[in-house]
Design an enzyme around this catalytic site. Structure first.
Site, PDB file in Angstrom:
ATOM      1  N   LYS A   1       0.821  -1.211   0.000  1.00 40.44           N
ATOM      2  CA  LYS A   1       0.000   0.000   0.000  1.00 40.44           C
ATOM      3  C   LYS A   1       0.858   1.267   0.000  1.00 40.44           C
ATOM      4  O   LYS A   1       0.414   2.317  -0.440  1.00 40.44           O
ATOM      5  CB  LYS A   1      -0.970  -0.043   1.164  1.00 40.44           C
ATOM      6  CG  LYS A   1      -1.964  -1.204   0.946  1.00 40.44           C
ATOM      7  CD  LYS A   1      -3.117  -1.205   1.876  1.00 40.44           C
ATOM      8  CE  LYS A   1      -4.210  -2.161   1.437  1.00 40.44           C
ATOM      9  NZ  LYS A   1      -3.897  -3.580   1.679  1.00 40.44           N
TER      10      LYS A   1
HETATM   11  C1  LIG Z   1      -4.594  -4.650   1.153  1.00 42.10           C
HETATM   12  C2  LIG Z   1      -3.843  -5.927   1.046  1.00 42.10           C
HETATM   13  C3  LIG Z   1      -4.234  -6.948   0.145  1.00 42.10           C
HETATM   14  C4  LIG Z   1      -5.476  -6.846  -0.713  1.00 42.10           C
HETATM   15  O1  LIG Z   1      -5.362  -5.877  -1.721  1.00 42.10           O
HETATM   16  P1  LIG Z   1      -6.661  -5.339  -2.501  1.00 42.10           P
HETATM   17  O2  LIG Z   1      -6.181  -4.238  -3.349  1.00 42.10           O
HETATM   18  O3  LIG Z   1      -7.616  -4.891  -1.426  1.00 42.10           O
HETATM   19  O4  LIG Z   1      -7.218  -6.486  -3.270  1.00 42.10           O
HETATM   20  C5  LIG Z   1      -3.435  -8.077   0.061  1.00 42.10           C
HETATM   21  N1  LIG Z   1      -2.341  -8.227   0.838  1.00 42.10           N
HETATM   22  C6  LIG Z   1      -1.942  -7.273   1.711  1.00 42.10           C
HETATM   23  C7  LIG Z   1      -0.731  -7.516   2.546  1.00 42.10           C
HETATM   24  C8  LIG Z   1      -2.680  -6.098   1.844  1.00 42.10           C
HETATM   25  O5  LIG Z   1      -2.268  -5.159   2.727  1.00 42.10           O
END
Ligand SMILES: *Cc1c(COP(=O)(O)O)cnc(C)c1O
Length: 466
Positions: A112
């Protein structure tokens, strides 16, 4: 570039407007009016560019009219200069067919950061032009909160209020949020679940007493700018593996369908993507939707991969809109039906369109643990439980052995070190960039899940629009 709502009635906005708005006023999500497309020659010319330059090239069509490519490059250089690896998103080979795209070299150890480090700078840029203030309100099961707080801490004209469910995030995740003591950061632990926190946030977006006084902004993946930033690493990985002359498949650990939708966007822009594998844990609404057309909300089961413990995937709406002929009125009806009944059946056009590019797989607890062990014992790589779902899906996908399969490594193994230790017998060490996380002072306000109390707290601490 102009942005339109998936539900057809909110006004079109430019990139700056869509970034600051987050959600469209008709309840829909913003998407570009059309997909920009690169020729094969243009893609070939991107090979070998440093990440920040590639990012500016890939995103330039989306920001046109709001930012020049030169200014965008300054922002990507600043955002990606904070990553601990020079390649930003390095690619690691696991075996003859499988590769790992490491997306966790940012400040808070999950993918993120790739989008949020840039989004923080975009907010500051656009608010500076209008002289307005932004009140970010978000809910987190852990990773979004820490990445968003790191990205906006201490920035002008922004306050961030981040709600997390008390006692239900890992110690690393909590401390990454609560030890940031900048005065514009407000952590709120609520009694209740992530879904309760999320419901509070949605209600605040629709509370005219709040939206009249404050510019309420979003940092979760309903914000288009986040998905846009994620398109870049699909290009980065595919170029290294021989695109545009060779196809590449991707396996994507999925919760809210944001990350994998970015892969869909890359394919629409001309990147030769063989297949996108949607990897879910036992919270498998997307796996069911893609295999049988049945999108029906079940109960959330807590797993070792909490960032994928989601039963309603907001960004799936963007795909349904695109595959359904971009008919906002029809989609608004379909979504209203889902909101009322918690069930919807995909149309034939949506099912066939999805099947052309997507496949899916569901990973249970034993398979997750086996995949973590496989990475460690056969490849010498520690992988986290989210990435493990991607690896399981990749290894069972049956994709032609001549085509490379890239699994997106969405979190650093140390962020979920208890689960990794249970599977491998080894405890991953925290990277030095998290520093003295466990020594630092924490600050957090505890509130009941009561909406009025939370709204009152935000109103008392936020700066009005201006
Ligand atoms: C947010 C997240 C996901 C999922 O991603 P999306 O974009 O919501 O599908 C998967 N793995 C981790 C470690 C995350 O923080």
């Amino acid at each position: 570039m102009e942005y339109i709502s998936t539900r057809g009635s909110a006004p079109a906005l430019d990139f700056a407007g869509a970034t600051l708005a987050g959600l469209a006023s008709d309840g829909g999500l913003y998407v570009p009016r059309e997909w920009p497309r690169f020729s094969s020659e243009e893609i070939a010319a991107m090979a070998g560019l440093p990440y920040a330059e590639l990012a500016a090239k890939v995103m330039a069509p989306f920001v046109a009219g709001s930012l020049t490519e030169e200014r965008l490059l300054e922002l990507t250089t600043e955002a990606y200069g904070r990553f601990a690896h020079k390649a930003v998103t390095p690619l690691v080979q696991l075996d003859e067919q499988n590769w790992l795209l490491e997306l966790f070299h940012g400040p808070t150890l999950a993918f993120k950061d790739v989008a949020l480090q840039l989004l923080g700078l975009l907010f500051e840029e656009f608010l500076g032009r209008t002289g307005q203030n932004l009140t970010i309100v978000g809910a987190t099961s852990g990773d979004t909160g820490s990445a968003a707080i790191d990205a906006v801490a201490g920035r002008d004209r922004i306050d961030i209020f981040m709600l997390h469910p008390h006692g239900r995030v890992s110690d690393v995740q909590r401390r990454q949020m609560t030890t940031v003591l900048a005065p514009n950061v407000h952590n709120i632990a609520i009694d209740g679940s992530f879904d309760d926190a999320q419901a509070t946030v949605k209600r605040m977006f629709n509370d005219t007493a709040m939206t009249g006084r404050f510019n309420i902004g979003a940092v979760n993946s309903i914000n288009w700018a986040r998905l846009m930033a994620q398109v870049v690493y699909y290009f980065a990985a595919a170029l290294q593996l021989g695109a545009p002359h060779r196809k590449v498949a991707f396996s994507v650990p999925t919760g809210n369908f944001g990350d994998v939708f970015a892969g869909y966007v890359a394919a629409q822009m001309g990147l030769p993507v063989e297949r996108l594998i949607v990897a879910t844990n036992v919270n498998d609404i997307l796996h069911r939707a893609l295999t049988s057309g049945d999108y029906s909300q079940g109960e959330v089961t807590p797993t070792a991969a909490p960032s994928m413990d989601i039963q309603v995937s907001s960004n799936f709406e963007r795909l349904l809109f695109d595959l359904g002929g971009r008919d906002g009125k029809a989609l608004a009806e379909q979504m209203a039906g889902f909101e009322a009944t918690k069930f919807m059946q995909l149309t034939n056009a949506q099912r066939e369109g999805a099947a052309a590019l997507f496949s899916s797989a569901r990973t249970d607890a034993a398979e997750m643990s086996a995949a973590i062990r496989w990475g460690w014992e056969h490849c010498g790589e520690m992988i986290d439980p989210h990435t493990a779902c991607g690896i399981h899906a990749a290894r069972t996908s049956g994709i032609d052995p001549s085509i490379p399969v890239v699994t997106l490594a969405t979190a650093h193994p140390a962020k979920f070190r208890d689960a990794v230790e249970r599977s491998t017998g080894h405890r991953p060490g925290l990277p030095s960039r998290v520093g003295d996380l466990f020594e630092r002072e924490e600050r957090c306000t505890e509130l009941s899940g009561d909406y009025a109390a939370i709204a009152e707290y935000v109103a008392a601490h936020a700066v009005p629009k201006g």
